[in-house]
Design a protein around this motif. Sequence first.
Motif, PDB file in Angstrom:
ATOM      1  N   ARG A  76      30.190 -52.709  -0.879  1.00  0.00           N
ATOM      2  CA  ARG A  76      31.486 -52.103  -1.148  1.00  0.00           C
ATOM      3  C   ARG A  76      31.381 -50.622  -1.457  1.00  0.00           C
ATOM      4  NH1 ARG A  76      35.588 -55.235  -1.153  1.00  0.00           N
ATOM      5  NH2 ARG A  76      36.800 -53.515  -2.005  1.00  0.00           N
ATOM      6  N   SER A  80      34.072 -47.623  -0.175  1.00  0.00           N
ATOM      7  CA  SER A  80      34.694 -46.579  -0.993  1.00  0.00           C
ATOM      8  C   SER A  80      34.352 -45.193  -0.460  1.00  0.00           C
ATOM      9  CB  SER A  80      34.230 -46.711  -2.448  1.00  0.00           C
ATOM     10  OG  SER A  80      34.656 -47.932  -3.000  1.00  0.00           O
ATOM     11  N   ASP A 225      44.826 -58.045 -11.905  1.00  0.00           N
ATOM     12  CA  ASP A 225      43.850 -57.745 -10.863  1.00  0.00           C
ATOM     13  C   ASP A 225      44.556 -57.825  -9.514  1.00  0.00           C
ATOM     14  OD1 ASP A 225      41.767 -57.730  -8.990  1.00  0.00           O
ATOM     15  OD2 ASP A 225      40.399 -58.805 -10.324  1.00  0.00           O
ATOM     16  N   ARG A 227      43.159 -56.938  -6.574  1.00  0.00           N
ATOM     17  CA  ARG A 227      42.206 -56.983  -5.466  1.00  0.00           C
ATOM     18  C   ARG A 227      42.397 -58.256  -4.644  1.00  0.00           C
ATOM     19  NH1 ARG A 227      36.690 -57.106  -8.033  1.00  0.00           N
ATOM     20  NH2 ARG A 227      37.824 -58.474  -9.467  1.00  0.00           N
ATOM     21  N   SER A 231      37.210 -60.150  -3.255  1.00  0.00           N
ATOM     22  CA  SER A 231      36.637 -59.286  -4.279  1.00  0.00           C
ATOM     23  C   SER A 231      36.678 -59.958  -5.649  1.00  0.00           C
ATOM     24  CB  SER A 231      37.397 -57.958  -4.334  1.00  0.00           C
ATOM     25  OG  SER A 231      37.278 -57.251  -3.122  1.00  0.00           O
ATOM     26  N   ARG A 236      35.767 -60.694 -12.328  1.00  0.00           N
ATOM     27  CA  ARG A 236      36.876 -59.859 -12.748  1.00  0.00           C
ATOM     28  C   ARG A 236      36.867 -59.700 -14.267  1.00  0.00           C
ATOM     29  NH1 ARG A 236      41.493 -64.051 -10.686  1.00  0.00           N
ATOM     30  NH2 ARG A 236      41.318 -65.641 -12.294  1.00  0.00           N
ATOM     31  N   ASP A 263      39.752 -51.816  -6.913  1.00  0.00           N
ATOM     32  CA  ASP A 263      38.407 -51.304  -6.666  1.00  0.00           C
ATOM     33  C   ASP A 263      38.415 -50.279  -5.544  1.00  0.00           C
ATOM     34  OD1 ASP A 263      38.948 -52.912  -4.530  1.00  0.00           O
ATOM     35  OD2 ASP A 263      37.214 -54.229  -4.759  1.00  0.00           O
ATOM     36  N   ASP A 267      42.062 -45.288  -7.423  1.00  0.00           N
ATOM     37  CA  ASP A 267      42.844 -46.392  -8.012  1.00  0.00           C
ATOM     38  C   ASP A 267      44.152 -46.584  -7.253  1.00  0.00           C
ATOM     39  OD1 ASP A 267      40.857 -46.197 -10.076  1.00  0.00           O
ATOM     40  OD2 ASP A 267      42.073 -44.620 -11.002  1.00  0.00           O
ATOM     41  N   GLY A 291      38.836 -48.453 -12.089  1.00  0.00           N
ATOM     42  CA  GLY A 291      38.922 -49.863 -11.723  1.00  0.00           C
ATOM     43  C   GLY A 291      37.747 -50.697 -12.192  1.00  0.00           C
ATOM     44  N   ILE A 292      37.507 -51.780 -11.470  1.00  0.00           N
ATOM     45  CA  ILE A 292      36.454 -52.719 -11.845  1.00  0.00           C
ATOM     46  C   ILE A 292      35.079 -52.067 -11.787  1.00  0.00           C
ATOM     47  CG2 ILE A 292      36.201 -53.561  -9.473  1.00  0.00           C
ATOM     48  CD1 ILE A 292      35.910 -55.694 -12.700  1.00  0.00           C
ATOM     49  N   ASP A 293      34.895 -51.077 -10.901  1.00  0.00           N
ATOM     50  CA  ASP A 293      33.598 -50.415 -10.793  1.00  0.00           C
ATOM     51  C   ASP A 293      33.254 -49.674 -12.085  1.00  0.00           C
ATOM     52  OD1 ASP A 293      33.266 -51.323  -8.191  1.00  0.00           O
ATOM     53  OD2 ASP A 293      34.222 -49.559  -7.318  1.00  0.00           O
TER      54      ASP A 293
END
Length: 315
Positions: A76, A80, A225, A227, A231, A236, A263, A267, A291-293
């Motif tokens: 991923r 990005s 969430d 996503r 994902s 999460r 993600d 954002d 985000g989640i990252d």
Amino acid sequence: MQSILQLIGEHGLVVVFLNVLIEQAGAPIPSYPILVITGALLDSSGYSAFTLLGVAVLAALIADYGWYLAGRRYGRRMLSALCRISLSPDSCVKQTESIYVRWGPPSLMVAKFIPGFASIASVLAGAVGTRKRSFLLFDVIGAALWSGSAIYLGSLFSTAVDELLDVLVNLGLLGVLLLGVALLLFIANKWWQRKRFLKLLCMERVTVEELQAMLQSGGHPIIVDVRSPLSQAQGRIPGAISLTVGDIAMNKEQVDEVIVYCDCPNDASAAIVSKQLMQKGYGRVRPLAGGIDAWVAAGYLVEVDTNNMVADSFA
């Protein structure tokens, strides 16, 4: 202009190969018009339609397979990075992922007909573990359909294309300038769309440290969430709910704050959903910065819902 057409006429296969390769590698240089032109010039060229088709498919396959290998290696992170350098909106990853998760490798057959889909779909295919055989099969079919349609249109309307080319030749330098202006306008339009899109995302955000502090202090924000299931299956934020805007049906009076995360670069999806929620009447709604990252990078825990797992590979 005459020299350009002469170059295409004498070295059409090389021009097509390089043009398709560069475009499929991610550059905003359309190759479909060149395929149409070379298709219209088949009668006066020294190559057949099948040879032209094979060259175009080979160029597309080389670029796509490169993206596929990058997706397999970097996952991923490559998605990005690709979206950050793309002139397409940052939500392209989420949109492509939704299509790919729904249809799987067969979606590659139409990927090149959808702006912003092809490169990301190839990276995504590698990231989710699509088998090489399946990827190559459907990617070749998709490349053949895409390039074949352009070549066919060129041969079908060869008279009209020839007349247009004659006009450009007669215009000489002005014809070259017109083509250059058209390309610049295409790129500028893409850039302007991205700039407007990023402007729409401007709003207050909450950091992962602030969210963690809320949870530790006993706060109960609604964490959403947005996503894709693919994902989310990888983990999460604890307590997060998986809902789309249309599904959310909460008592507005009982919600103190809503935190939305995704993600994607900038954002994007989280900001879009946050604004939609605010329009629905929810008071304090903020996207999670990074985000989640960012959450994972900070060392905070994630939870995996084994009842909502999505297969991470496609036959």
